[in-house]
Design an enzyme around this catalytic site. Structure first.
Site, PDB file in Angstrom:
ATOM      1  N   TRP A 112       0.853  -1.197   0.000  1.00  0.00           N
ATOM      2  CA  TRP A 112       0.000   0.000   0.000  1.00  0.00           C
ATOM      3  C   TRP A 112       0.890   1.249   0.000  1.00  0.00           C
ATOM      4  O   TRP A 112       1.848   1.325   0.762  1.00  0.00           O
ATOM      5  CB  TRP A 112      -0.904  -0.026   1.246  1.00  0.00           C
ATOM      6  N   ASP A 121      -1.816  -6.517   8.455  1.00  0.00           N
ATOM      7  CA  ASP A 121      -2.695  -5.389   8.140  1.00  0.00           C
ATOM      8  C   ASP A 121      -3.934  -5.985   7.484  1.00  0.00           C
ATOM      9  O   ASP A 121      -3.860  -6.572   6.407  1.00  0.00           O
ATOM     10  CB  ASP A 121      -1.982  -4.399   7.208  1.00  0.00           C
ATOM     11  N   LYS A 146     -13.890  -0.276   4.882  1.00  0.00           N
ATOM     12  CA  LYS A 146     -14.438  -0.966   3.719  1.00  0.00           C
ATOM     13  C   LYS A 146     -15.625  -1.842   4.099  1.00  0.00           C
ATOM     14  O   LYS A 146     -16.698  -1.719   3.504  1.00  0.00           O
ATOM     15  CB  LYS A 146     -13.353  -1.832   3.057  1.00  0.00           C
TER      16      LYS A 146
HETATM   17  C1  LMR Z   1      -6.470   2.861  -0.965  1.00  0.00           C
HETATM   18  O1  LMR Z   1      -5.468   2.135  -0.971  1.00  0.00           O
HETATM   19  O2  LMR Z   1      -6.895   3.428  -1.983  1.00  0.00           O
HETATM   20  C2  LMR Z   1      -7.241   3.045   0.318  1.00  0.00           C
HETATM   21  O3  LMR Z   1      -6.670   2.288   1.323  1.00  0.00           O
HETATM   22  C3  LMR Z   1      -7.415   4.460   0.670  1.00  0.00           C
HETATM   23  C4  LMR Z   1      -6.137   5.125   1.095  1.00  0.00           C
HETATM   24  O4  LMR Z   1      -6.166   5.778   2.133  1.00  0.00           O
HETATM   25  O5  LMR Z   1      -5.109   5.030   0.403  1.00  0.00           O
END
Ligand code: LMR
Length: 394
Positions: A128, A209, A244
């Site tokens: 992420w 996570d 989510k």
């Molecule tokens: C994403 O990956 O788009 C979501 O988890 C929102 C974010 O805060 O990045």
């Protein structure tokens, strides 16, 4: 005072919200930020959330502070949802309510630094967008382990195990519980077991996570990695999010669970975590957590929520199939079958950053530069245009 500061670039994911909003083209498509959208392109408030909110309006007696760890009812309900009902037989799991999964990660980072200032945390490559700035920015030393094979659109499982086989005893390994963000590719049950063996052999600590619980297969199947690690490890960390699965994005609802080697150790960790919380945001917001606790503790609402959750999950799976079918017409010489093998909201489309830029510029289609798409942005009515536009940039 501020003249030495330079402007920072906007976050690569969040900036897409404004870019898409400001694009005047009617046929624009938002495949950017990870929020659920229904067939009409709307991010709905779940019916169960509306019902629980009304119940709170009618019944909540006070808005007084709850304390640094949040609402004990919420914490217990989320702990049971994550680890399984009645899993905390010996008091080793301690759970705090946090403002979203991001705050859970940040509090965990603070705890880790207090306990092991020099430890390395291994994070998947890719991961992420905000993991590295958030955890690295907090001061944790990070190292990447290979995860995704861009050429073959699959997990580099052997390379992942080989890299983790080099980790030092006591290192932490950040894992995505399900619906890996950004690739959508999750380990199989057998691979999770093999991974657990490697972590146990090397004396590594799992940090999961778990932001998409319920978005891959179902609540129990998605929680398998957490429950497997809980069974096998004396210590672990789990960050969860209700953004989510309850659609409570802007209400900021999440949790941090820490498993200690003993109930005494868990109590000490809890006191340290509360001490960190006090200096970061003092106490978590209550509203979203109270909504979640009410839904989870009311059997009728809980059953309806499960149906709403399944509906979101099924729509995502349906849109994946729809896109792949449309692409097989518009770009028959390209293999996009990995799109349906991925779980949750995301997967890589598998196009270059230049092609992503062309999709944005020429067609009003917004996705992250890595080619991560949020399949929620696909609808029956825009899929043909999407597939034609993708074919045009290939
Ligand atoms: C994403 O990956 O788009 C979501 O988890 C929102 C974010 O805060 O990045």
């Amino acid at each position: 005072m501020f003249e030495t500061l330079e402007a920072k670039p906007a976050d690569a994911i969040l900036k897409l919200i404004a870019e898409h909003r400001d694009d005047p083209r009617e046929n624009k498509i938002d495949l950017g930020v990870g929020v659920y959208r229904d067939a009409k392109g709307v991010t709905p408030i779940l019916n169960t959330v509306k019902t629980a909110e009304q119940w709170l309006v009618d019944n909540q007696a006070s808005k007084a502070y709850l304390g640094c760890a949040g609402d004990p009812e919420f914490c217990k309900a989320i702990q049971n949802l994550t680890f399984g009902d009645g899993s905390d037989q010996d008091g080793r799991i301690t759970t705090l309510q946090t403002p979203g999964g991001s705050a859970a990660l940040r509090v965990a980072a603070g705890l880790i630094l207090r306990a092991m200032p020099d430890v390395t945390m291994w994070v998947s490559d890719p991961t992420w967008n905000n993991h590295v700035p958030l955890l690295g920015g907090a001061g944790i030393k990070l190292q990447a382990y290979p995860y995704y094979d861009n050429d073959n659109n699959c997990i580099r499982f052997d390379d992942m195990l080989a890299a983790l086989g080099q980790a030092a005893a006591g290192d932490l390994v950040l894992l995505h519980g399900c619906c890996h963000n950004p690739t959508g590719m999750d380990l199989t049950v057998e691979q999770w077991q093999q991974l657990a063996d490697v972590l146990a052999d090397r004396n590594l600590i799992p940090f999961i996570d778990f932001a998409y619980h319920g978005f891959a297969v179902d609540l129990d199947a998605d929680a398998y990695p957490v429950r497997l690690m809980f069974e096998r490890f004396a210590e672990m960390i789990v960050a969860t999010s209700c953004s989510k699965n309850f659609g409570l994005y802007r209400d900021r609802v999440g949790s941090l669970s820490i498993v200690g080697a003993s109930a005494e150790s868990a109590a000490i960790v809890n006191s340290q975590a509360q001490n960190i919380v006090r200096t970061l945001y003092s106490v978590p917001p209550d509203h979203g957590g109270a909504v979640v606790a009410h839904i989870l503790n009311n059997s009728e609402l809980r059953a309806t929520w499960l149906t709403e959750l399944a509906g979101m999950r099924q729509r995502l799976q349906g849109m994946r199939k729809l896109l792949v079918a449309a692409l097989s017409e518009t770009a028959p010489e390209h293999d996009f079958s990995h799109v349906v093998r991925a779980n949750g909201m995301f997967c890589y489309l598998g196009v270059s950053a230049e092609q992503v830029a062309r999709l944005k510029q020429d067609f009003g289609i917004y996705l992250v530069d890595s080619s991560r798409i949020n399949v929620c942005g696909i609808t029956e009515s825009n899929v043909s245009y999407l597939a034609e536009s993708i074919a045009a940039v290939l």
